[in-house]
Design an enzyme around this catalytic site. Structure first.
Site, PDB file in Angstrom:
ATOM      1  N   TRP A 162       0.893  -1.062   0.285  1.00 61.04           N
ATOM      2  CA  TRP A 162      -0.135  -0.100  -0.112  1.00 61.04           C
ATOM      3  C   TRP A 162       1.049   1.273  -0.086  1.00 61.04           C
ATOM      4  O   TRP A 162       1.838   1.026   0.196  1.00 61.04           O
ATOM      5  CB  TRP A 162      -0.908   0.231   1.696  1.00 61.04           C
ATOM      6  CG  TRP A 162       0.145   0.231   2.473  1.00 61.04           C
ATOM      7  CD1 TRP A 162       0.243  -0.763   3.404  1.00 61.04           C
ATOM      8  CD2 TRP A 162       0.127   1.152   2.852  1.00 61.04           C
ATOM      9  NE1 TRP A 162       0.958  -0.347   4.396  1.00 61.04           N
ATOM     10  CE2 TRP A 162       0.608   1.016   4.431  1.00 61.04           C
ATOM     11  CE3 TRP A 162      -0.222   2.686   3.251  1.00 61.04           C
ATOM     12  CZ2 TRP A 162       1.179   1.574   5.069  1.00 61.04           C
ATOM     13  CZ3 TRP A 162       0.769   3.513   3.743  1.00 61.04           C
ATOM     14  CH2 TRP A 162       0.805   2.691   5.301  1.00 61.04           C
TER      15      TRP A 162
ATOM     16  N   GLU B 201       8.021   8.531  12.912  1.00 61.92           N
ATOM     17  CA  GLU B 201       8.185   7.372  12.312  1.00 61.92           C
ATOM     18  C   GLU B 201       8.932   8.787  11.596  1.00 61.92           C
ATOM     19  O   GLU B 201       9.283   8.143  10.538  1.00 61.92           O
ATOM     20  CB  GLU B 201       6.673   7.104  12.210  1.00 61.92           C
ATOM     21  CG  GLU B 201       5.902   6.245  12.481  1.00 61.92           C
ATOM     22  CD  GLU B 201       6.029   4.919  11.892  1.00 61.92           C
ATOM     23  OE1 GLU B 201       6.870   4.536  11.585  1.00 61.92           O
ATOM     24  OE2 GLU B 201       5.745   4.052  13.213  1.00 61.92           O
TER      25      GLU B 201
ATOM     26  N   GLU C 206       8.562   1.516   6.368  1.00 63.34           N
ATOM     27  CA  GLU C 206       8.634   2.434   7.949  1.00 63.34           C
ATOM     28  C   GLU C 206       8.209   3.988   6.990  1.00 63.34           C
ATOM     29  O   GLU C 206       7.543   4.591   7.741  1.00 63.34           O
ATOM     30  CB  GLU C 206       9.702   2.662   8.545  1.00 63.34           C
ATOM     31  CG  GLU C 206      10.037   0.908   9.183  1.00 63.34           C
ATOM     32  CD  GLU C 206       8.926   0.450  10.717  1.00 63.34           C
ATOM     33  OE1 GLU C 206       8.834   1.813  10.760  1.00 63.34           O
ATOM     34  OE2 GLU C 206       8.775   0.152  10.766  1.00 63.34           O
TER      35      GLU C 206
ATOM     36  N   HIS D  48       5.482   4.821   6.523  1.00 60.22           N
ATOM     37  CA  HIS D  48       4.597   5.354   7.301  1.00 60.22           C
ATOM     38  C   HIS D  48       3.993   7.049   7.959  1.00 60.22           C
ATOM     39  O   HIS D  48       3.220   7.592   7.790  1.00 60.22           O
ATOM     40  CB  HIS D  48       4.889   4.513   9.177  1.00 60.22           C
ATOM     41  CG  HIS D  48       5.027   3.236   8.863  1.00 60.22           C
ATOM     42  ND1 HIS D  48       5.581   2.044   9.959  1.00 60.22           N
ATOM     43  CD2 HIS D  48       4.127   2.461   7.702  1.00 60.22           C
ATOM     44  CE1 HIS D  48       5.242   1.026   9.233  1.00 60.22           C
ATOM     45  NE2 HIS D  48       4.542   1.866   8.391  1.00 60.22           N
TER      46      HIS D  48
ATOM     47  N   GLU E 207       9.755  -2.737  17.273  1.00 61.25           N
ATOM     48  CA  GLU E 207       8.686  -3.130  15.984  1.00 61.25           C
ATOM     49  C   GLU E 207       7.278  -3.015  17.461  1.00 61.25           C
ATOM     50  O   GLU E 207       6.301  -3.155  16.230  1.00 61.25           O
ATOM     51  CB  GLU E 207       9.352  -3.655  15.421  1.00 61.25           C
ATOM     52  CG  GLU E 207      10.352  -3.296  14.527  1.00 61.25           C
ATOM     53  CD  GLU E 207       9.815  -2.023  13.224  1.00 61.25           C
ATOM     54  OE1 GLU E 207       8.541  -1.949  13.587  1.00 61.25           O
ATOM     55  OE2 GLU E 207      10.864  -2.076  12.809  1.00 61.25           O
TER      56      GLU E 207
ATOM     57  N   THR F 139       5.583  -0.606  18.588  1.00 60.53           N
ATOM     58  CA  THR F 139       4.809   0.821  17.626  1.00 60.53           C
ATOM     59  C   THR F 139       3.712   0.125  17.057  1.00 60.53           C
ATOM     60  O   THR F 139       2.125   1.064  17.069  1.00 60.53           O
ATOM     61  CB  THR F 139       5.809   0.810  16.422  1.00 60.53           C
ATOM     62  OG1 THR F 139       5.965  -0.035  16.243  1.00 60.53           O
ATOM     63  CG2 THR F 139       6.766   2.082  16.827  1.00 60.53           C
TER      64      THR F 139
ATOM     65  N   ASP G 200       2.358  -3.830   9.797  1.00 64.04           N
ATOM     66  CA  ASP G 200       4.093  -3.540   8.830  1.00 64.04           C
ATOM     67  C   ASP G 200       4.764  -3.685   9.898  1.00 64.04           C
ATOM     68  O   ASP G 200       5.603  -4.240   9.747  1.00 64.04           O
ATOM     69  CB  ASP G 200       3.963  -2.072   8.221  1.00 64.04           C
ATOM     70  CG  ASP G 200       3.194  -1.810   7.358  1.00 64.04           C
ATOM     71  OD1 ASP G 200       2.573  -3.078   6.511  1.00 64.04           O
ATOM     72  OD2 ASP G 200       3.258  -0.604   6.270  1.00 64.04           O
ATOM     73  N   GLU G 201       4.209  -2.888  11.297  1.00 58.82           N
ATOM     74  CA  GLU G 201       4.764  -2.999  12.349  1.00 58.82           C
ATOM     75  C   GLU G 201       5.497  -4.514  12.987  1.00 58.82           C
ATOM     76  O   GLU G 201       6.449  -4.958  13.445  1.00 58.82           O
ATOM     77  CB  GLU G 201       5.028  -2.329  13.335  1.00 58.82           C
ATOM     78  CG  GLU G 201       4.546  -0.572  13.158  1.00 58.82           C
ATOM     79  CD  GLU G 201       5.643  -0.183  13.258  1.00 58.82           C
ATOM     80  OE1 GLU G 201       6.582  -0.305  12.674  1.00 58.82           O
ATOM     81  OE2 GLU G 201       6.150   1.252  12.557  1.00 58.82           O
TER      82      GLU G 201
ATOM     83  N   HIS H  50       7.291  -6.552  10.702  1.00 56.87           N
ATOM     84  CA  HIS H  50       9.460  -6.122  11.092  1.00 56.87           C
ATOM     85  C   HIS H  50       9.363  -6.297  12.129  1.00 56.87           C
ATOM     86  O   HIS H  50      10.775  -6.927  12.852  1.00 56.87           O
ATOM     87  CB  HIS H  50       9.208  -4.756  10.861  1.00 56.87           C
ATOM     88  CG  HIS H  50       8.922  -3.979   9.610  1.00 56.87           C
ATOM     89  ND1 HIS H  50       8.243  -2.964   9.612  1.00 56.87           N
ATOM     90  CD2 HIS H  50       9.009  -4.379   8.388  1.00 56.87           C
ATOM     91  CE1 HIS H  50       8.378  -2.335   7.952  1.00 56.87           C
ATOM     92  NE2 HIS H  50       8.191  -3.625   7.386  1.00 56.87           N
TER      93      HIS H  50
END
Length: 331
Positions: free
Chosen positions: A33, A76, A113, A116, A166, A169, A198-199, A202
């Site tokens: 995305w 971020e 990242e 974000h 990670e 967050t 996403d976090e 990771h």
């Protein structure tokens, strides 16, 4: 062999596996995305109507919420600092003639990242609920001030830190998204939820890096884990400040906000540590030196000790007035 050389040897031994980690835990650029997938399209005639909807929906969100969202966004956006730090870690060789897997990972991780901060910054700008100039000043300060997370150039300590951070967050973004959705702000809820996703990916990657190193050098990794927990895992925005203020002066004030709101709490810190102890199965790691055994004992007892401390902790309930956000999140 020196500690530094052992770590470098382990990093070089694992490096061929990094491409597999990238395939497992990162998403190809053409498929992931992008911020514009969520934000009003400025090329469409409906742009201003969509912006007005954002501004209306954002009126329902309270003061602590806006402070937390702003601080999350600023954190971020300080990615240039994080990338430059990780590129300097032992074993992350961006200067050799070959295409080093670790440096490829750091660049690809940073690229994911980076989206974000982009999407959250644009949302804040369109919402009309925050002072963007003050936010921009704080972001510039945070990048200019750099950070010191207590890891030096040690890859083991850096991977412990990123694994922990990670997941922290992930928790913060997920809860902010849930709160936004509860207030009827579906768009912001979706944005924060997908960032949290996403976090988590990771986190799973860095967690796997540590697990792999435990298999290669259990003594070194156990000692590094204990050392990081003794120092405490500081947040990447721990040097946060407002315009005209001293370095770090805003961080504790923001942390109190996040604690009051329940976005990220002392209990979460304890829970993350328990999860890492369990996943890395540190109670069953074998072939440890006497020093590493003591480090393991410390780590096994630490969650219960921190639990007792967290239950006694008290936080300031007074709302500090940040320059980023005026009363009720309105200018």
């Amino acid at each position: 062999m020196s500690l530094k050389n052992i770590r470098l040897e382990v990093m070089q031994a694992i490096e061929p596996k990094v491409q597999g980690f990238m395939n497992d835990f990162l998403v190809p650029i053409e498929k992931i995305w992008q911020p514009t997938d969520f934000l009003p399209n400025s090329q469409e005639d409906t742009f201003f109507d969509e912006v007005e909807q954002i501004r209306e929906e954002s009126k329902e969100l309270g003061y602590d919420f806006w402070v937390t969202l702003v601080a999350d966004t600023i954190t971020e956006e300080a990615l240039p600092t994080y990338e430059s730090w990780l590129m300097d870690v032992e074993g992350v060789d961006q200067h050799s003639g070959k295409d080093n897997g670790w440096s490829k990972w750091v660049r690809a991780w940073t690229a994911e990242e980076n989206r974000h901060g982009d999407v959250l910054n644009k949302y804040l700008y369109l919402s009309g609920r925050v002072n963007m100039r003050e936010i921009e000043i704080t972001t510039q300060h945070l990048i200019a001030d750099g950070f010191d997370i207590g890891t030096d150039r040690d890859p083991y300590k850096n991977f412990i830190y990123t694994t922990f951070q990670e997941l922290a967050t992930n928790i913060s973004h997920k809860r902010v998204g849930q709160m936004a959705k509860k207030k009827g702000n579906t768009l912001l809820g979706k944005m924060c939820t997908i960032i949290a996703g996403d976090e988590m990916r990771h986190h799973l990657a860095y967690r796997e890096f540590v697990k792999t190193i435990f298999g290669q050098d259990p003594n070194g990794m156990m000692l590094a884990f204990a050392d990081m927990m003794k120092k405490k895992i500081v947040m990447p925005a721990h040097f946060l400040r407002e315009s005209g203020s001293e370095i770090s002066s805003a961080f504790e004030l923001f942390s109190n906000c996040a604690q009051r709101l329940g976005v990220y709490t002392a209990q979460d810190y304890v829970d993350i540590l328990r999860k890492l102890n369990t996943y890395w199965d540190i109670g069953n790691v074998t072939a440890l030196s006497e020093q590493a055994e003591k480090a393991r004992d410390y780590l096994m007892k630490l969650p219960d000790r921190l639990q007792r401390i967290s239950e006694r902790m008290q936080f300031n309930e007074d709302q500090y007035r940040f320059k980023w956000v005026e009363a009720n999140g309105m200018l």
